[in-house]
Design an enzyme around this catalytic site. Structure first.
Site, mmCIF file in Angstrom:
data_model
loop_
_atom_site.group_PDB
_atom_site.id
_atom_site.type_symbol
_atom_site.label_atom_id
_atom_site.label_comp_id
_atom_site.label_asym_id
_atom_site.label_seq_id
_atom_site.Cartn_x
_atom_site.Cartn_y
_atom_site.Cartn_z
ATOM 1 N N ASP A 1 21.348 55.575 63.849
ATOM 2 C CA ASP A 1 21.100 56.992 63.566
ATOM 3 C C ASP A 1 22.076 57.567 62.548
ATOM 4 O O ASP A 1 22.427 58.755 62.619
ATOM 5 C CB ASP A 1 21.172 57.822 64.869
ATOM 6 C CG ASP A 1 20.099 57.406 65.862
ATOM 7 O OD1 ASP A 1 19.027 56.945 65.418
ATOM 8 O OD2 ASP A 1 20.342 57.523 67.086
ATOM 9 N N LYS B 1 39.508 39.126 61.931
ATOM 10 C CA LYS B 1 39.948 39.359 60.560
ATOM 11 C C LYS B 1 40.446 40.786 60.446
ATOM 12 O O LYS B 1 39.692 41.699 60.154
ATOM 13 C CB LYS B 1 38.770 39.132 59.596
ATOM 14 C CG LYS B 1 38.330 37.668 59.562
ATOM 15 C CD LYS B 1 36.845 37.514 59.408
ATOM 16 C CE LYS B 1 36.437 36.071 59.341
ATOM 17 N NZ LYS B 1 35.730 35.584 60.509
HETATM 18 C C1 LIG Z 1 35.121 31.841 57.653
HETATM 19 O O1 LIG Z 1 34.493 32.506 58.717
HETATM 20 C C2 LIG Z 1 33.276 31.986 59.159
HETATM 21 C C3 LIG Z 1 32.806 32.782 60.283
HETATM 22 O O2 LIG Z 1 32.972 34.152 60.093
HETATM 23 C C4 LIG Z 1 33.393 30.516 59.471
HETATM 24 O O3 LIG Z 1 32.222 29.986 60.006
HETATM 25 C C5 LIG Z 1 33.824 29.816 58.208
HETATM 26 O O4 LIG Z 1 33.864 28.414 58.359
HETATM 27 C C6 LIG Z 1 35.172 30.346 57.828
HETATM 28 N N1 LIG Z 1 35.932 29.635 56.825
HETATM 29 C C7 LIG Z 1 35.691 29.424 55.539
HETATM 30 C C8 LIG Z 1 36.792 28.782 54.789
HETATM 31 O O5 LIG Z 1 34.666 29.718 54.983
#
Ligand SMILES: *[C@@H]1O[C@H](CO)[C@@H](O)[C@H](O)[C@H]1NC(C)=O
Ligand SMILES: *[C@@H]1O[C@H](CO)[C@@H](O)[C@H](O)[C@H]1NC(C)=O
Ligand SMILES: *[C@@H]1O[C@H](CO)[C@@H](O)[C@H](O)[C@H]1NC(C)=O
Ligand SMILES: *[C@@H]1O[C@H](CO)[C@@H](O)[C@H](O)[C@H]1NC(C)=O
Ligand SMILES: *[C@@H]1O[C@H](CO)[C@@H](O)[C@H](O)[C@H]1NC(C)=O
Ligand SMILES: *[C@@H]1O[C@H](CO)[C@@H](O)[C@H](O)[C@H]1NC(C)=O
Ligand SMILES: CC(=O)N[C@H]1CO[C@H](CO)[C@@H](O)[C@@H]1O
Length: 443
Positions: free
Chosen positions: A169, A380
């Protein structure tokens, strides 16, 4: 050599440097931008820090535990009256999607059922932007959801849609690391923010969704000029000044990649750099993967932007930097070297550099080990003495150049008790000091 010759040589050298290092992906370069603060939200919003805890990951009783991601998503589903926009990567909400699963998939299945029911009985209009086709969203489509899949290969040559954002919304928002995956509720560690009753941010988040929606049109391309109604007045130099939970804060939402940023939108990497540069005392970072390179390029390219900012601020301004990355079965080997290199700086003798790096490991028993791609710290975020940043991207160059992602940035330096930034500090220190974190030099 005459000075113009030197200048030219320097220019050429810096051009070569840029080519070698990959052009910095900052949309604009700034130190601390001039703050305007002319965007005031009139409504009173509610912000809640939310997290998923892998089962059996336990802490001493005095440590804080936040609202669960499952509960936050349920809360959105209970509140939504008209429209729900979901930005997603992959979908896997049903236990039988994975070869090995356990009873802990019930929460994911419940979320899917709730989405299905709300759409089927016509209560809401559900729009989904996703990275790729999957059976969960096909099922939702069969009862009336609209689904689009931006083709990153055609649009950008590389990249994926990695955003995890709910907008209900145009008033309630979730931004965080949790995928549409049953494991994101019970088997991986996730951090996010739930924003409630906050149309000024809800409308802004909906504009980011509209970008994905636009690009999800089969013949779309990245426009020279984005439609004016997707521009934003809320950004790093003009954050929304608002009141949430009876405290004052300043907020904006960043987006990546830069090609997806409409007029006024701050790029995710610019937001991260600004948060780092604004810190005065400390920077705590929790990120799954940290690699100063463009990983998925052939050949790989060095991408020093974040790494350099951290070294700079620790060296020049004495700011304390704690970085907590994730260790699991699939950790990319090279990450250890980059992390050790950063960590090693604290051993300098003549100039104190307060950088420390640890790795967080989610323990798994024999049966949990069988659940594929889970039992990992997936969060993150970054918190400093000035800002809280909650994002969806790993910290490697790819995520800021080619990957769809978003960040939530809150500036709040005071110490009110219902202060999300302070809660994030507590949450970080809980994990940093826990038995699950170990210094990187011990690996
Ligand atoms: C980064 O994050 C994702 C999930 O959010 C993960 O699957 C992936 O392997 C990660 N690392 C890289 C280096 O892409
Ligand atoms: C792990 O958590 C589950 C669900 O909370 C519980 O049933 C189980 O007993 C726990 N196992 C251990 C070893 O603590
Ligand atoms: C994203 O979509 C692309 C194109 O369909 C696919 O190749 C890739 O594996 C997908 N990535 C994820 C994490 O779903
Ligand atoms: C922007 O304008 C387009 C075309 O008129 C419309 O479909 C869309 O809903 C508008 N988006 C917003 C966020 O106002
Ligand atoms: C931020 O938004 C304001 C308008 O609110 C605009 O004047 C300014 O140029 C924007 N800043 C950036 C860096 O885009
Ligand atoms: C704000 O209030 C909500 C609802 O009462 C609560 O869930 C949340 O934890 C509070 N947020 C903070 C930062 O204290
Ligand atoms: C599923 C998975 O990869 N789990 C791993 C998480 O990290 C711990 C510690 O490295 C491993 O023991 C698990 O197998």
């Amino acid at each position: 050599m005459p000075s113009s010759g030197i200048k030219m040589l320097l220019t050429i050298m810096s051009m070569v440097f840029l080519v070698v290092t990959g052009e910095p992906q900052l949309i604009y370069k700034f130190d601390i931008p001039n703050l305007v603060k002319d965007f005031k939200c009139t409504e009173t919003c509610k912000f809640t820090l939310v997290e998923s805890m892998p089962e059996n990951l336990t802490y001493p009783a005095f440590e804080p535990i936040m609202m669960s991601t499952y509960k936050a998503h349920k809360r959105i589903l209970e509140k939504v009256k008209k429209t729900l926009y979901l930005s997603s990567c992959y979908w896997s909400l049903v236990g039988t999607d994975t070869d090995y699963h356990d009873y802990s998939s019930a929460e994911g299945e419940d979320i899917l059922k709730h989405l299905y029911d709300l759409t089927k009985d016509g209560t809401i209009s559900l729009k989904i932007a996703q990275n790729n086709t999957n059976k969960d969203t096909q099922m939702l489509e069969s009862v009336g959801a609209e689904v689009r899949t931006p083709d990153f290969k055609r649009l950008l040559h590389y990249g994926i849609l990695h955003t995890k954002m709910w907008v209900a919304d145009n008033a309630h928002v979730y931004i965080g690391s949790a995928n549409f995956d049953w494991r994101s509720y019970t088997q991986t560690k996730e951090t996010g923010v739930l924003i409630e009753d906050c149309p000024c941010l809800g409308e802004d988040a909906a504009k980011i969704f509209e970008v994905y929606w636009y690009l999800g049109n089969p013949n779309s391309h990245i426009p020279q000029h984005w439609p004016a109604n997707l521009s934003t007045a809320i950004n790093v130099s003009n954050p929304a000044v608002l009141n949430y939970n009876d405290t004052n804060g300043e907020v904006y939402i960043s987006s990546s990649p830069p090609q997806f940023c409409t007029t006024g939108r701050t790029g995710d990497i610019d937001a991260i750099v600004n948060v780092i540069r604004s810190a005065k005392k400390f920077i705590y970072i929790s990120v799954m993967d940290y690699l100063p390179e463009i990983l998925y390029a052939e050949p790989r390219v060095y991408w020093p932007i974040i790494d350099q900012e951290l070294r700079n601020i620790a060296f020049n301004d004495g700011v304390q930097v704690y970085l907590l990355a994730s260790h699991w079965q699939h950790t990319i080997e090279d990450m250890y070297a980059f992390l050790r290199s950063l960590d090693e700086l604290h051993t300098t003798k003549f100039h104190k550099i307060d950088i420390h790096v640890k790795l967080f490991t989610v323990p798994a028993d024999e049966s949990q080990k069988k659940i594929p791609y889970s039992r990992v710290n997936h969060s993150k975020y970054m918190v400093t003495d000035q800002h809280a940043y909650i994002g969806t991207s790993n910290w490697s160059g790819d995520y800021f150049k080619y990957t769809g992602g978003v960040g939530f940035i809150l500036k709040q330096s005071d110490g009110a008790s219902s202060n999300l930034r302070q809660q994030l500090v507590q949450l970080f220190l809980r994990d940093w000091n826990s038995e699950y974190s170990k210094y990187v030099y011990r690996f």
